[in-house]
Design a protein around this motif. Structure first.
Motif, mmCIF file in Angstrom:
data_model
loop_
_atom_site.group_PDB
_atom_site.id
_atom_site.type_symbol
_atom_site.label_atom_id
_atom_site.label_comp_id
_atom_site.label_asym_id
_atom_site.label_seq_id
_atom_site.Cartn_x
_atom_site.Cartn_y
_atom_site.Cartn_z
ATOM 1 N N ILE A 1 -24.333 102.015 97.505
ATOM 2 C CA ILE A 1 -23.551 101.019 96.770
ATOM 3 C C ILE A 1 -23.026 99.956 97.729
ATOM 4 O O ILE A 1 -23.078 98.760 97.436
ATOM 5 N N ALA B 1 -16.672 93.424 88.972
ATOM 6 C CA ALA B 1 -17.093 94.678 88.346
ATOM 7 C C ALA B 1 -15.917 95.381 87.678
ATOM 8 O O ALA B 1 -16.033 95.872 86.554
ATOM 9 N N LEU B 2 -14.790 95.395 88.324
ATOM 10 C CA LEU B 2 -13.630 96.115 87.797
ATOM 11 C C LEU B 2 -12.867 95.331 86.741
ATOM 12 O O LEU B 2 -12.453 95.890 85.722
ATOM 13 N N GLY C 1 -15.878 93.840 83.855
ATOM 14 C CA GLY C 1 -16.930 94.714 83.363
ATOM 15 C C GLY C 1 -18.323 94.318 83.816
ATOM 16 O O GLY C 1 -19.313 94.698 83.207
ATOM 17 N N ARG C 2 -18.402 93.534 84.871
ATOM 18 C CA ARG C 2 -19.707 93.093 85.388
ATOM 19 C C ARG C 2 -20.178 94.092 86.443
ATOM 20 O O ARG C 2 -19.899 93.943 87.629
ATOM 21 N N SER C 3 -20.893 95.090 85.974
ATOM 22 C CA SER C 3 -21.353 96.136 86.884
ATOM 23 C C SER C 3 -22.199 95.530 87.999
ATOM 24 O O SER C 3 -22.693 94.401 87.894
ATOM 25 N N LEU C 4 -22.376 96.286 89.028
ATOM 26 C CA LEU C 4 -23.196 95.837 90.155
ATOM 27 C C LEU C 4 -24.616 95.554 89.675
ATOM 28 O O LEU C 4 -25.208 94.536 90.038
ATOM 29 N N TRP D 1 -25.519 94.649 86.657
ATOM 30 C CA TRP D 1 -25.475 93.420 85.860
ATOM 31 C C TRP D 1 -25.451 92.207 86.769
ATOM 32 O O TRP D 1 -26.179 91.236 86.539
ATOM 33 N N GLN D 2 -24.616 92.254 87.808
ATOM 34 C CA GLN D 2 -24.514 91.119 88.737
ATOM 35 C C GLN D 2 -25.835 90.883 89.458
ATOM 36 O O GLN D 2 -26.265 89.735 89.630
#
Length: 78
Positions: free
Chosen positions: A11, A33-34, A37-40, A42-43
């Protein structure tokens, strides 16, 4: 307030790679991300899409003049 956390190596490596491909800092990537809500994943996918679009535009494969005219005409911008 600064907080430090231990992340698994894979990660941490993905965050570093994303930071290298963008102008974002590691902190900003984790914050997105936190907080949003843009997860890794997704980014990573979003950045890949943006970079692919830029590459297409650089090769003049983004939109044809006819496509642009049709869009502008649709919104009465010609």
């Amino acid at each position: 307030m600064k907080t430090s956390i231990d992340l698994p190596d894979d990660i941490s490596r993905r965050i570093d790679q994303l930071a290298e491909r963008t102008s974002l800092t590691r902190s900003r990537i984790v914050e997105d991300a936190l907080s949003h809500g843009r997860s890794l994943a997704w980014q990573e996918k979003w950045i890949a899409g943006v970079q692919a679009g830029i590459a297409d535009a650089d090769k003049d494969e983004f939109a044809s003049p006819a496509d642009i005219d049709a869009l502008l005409t649709r919104y009465d911008q010609v």
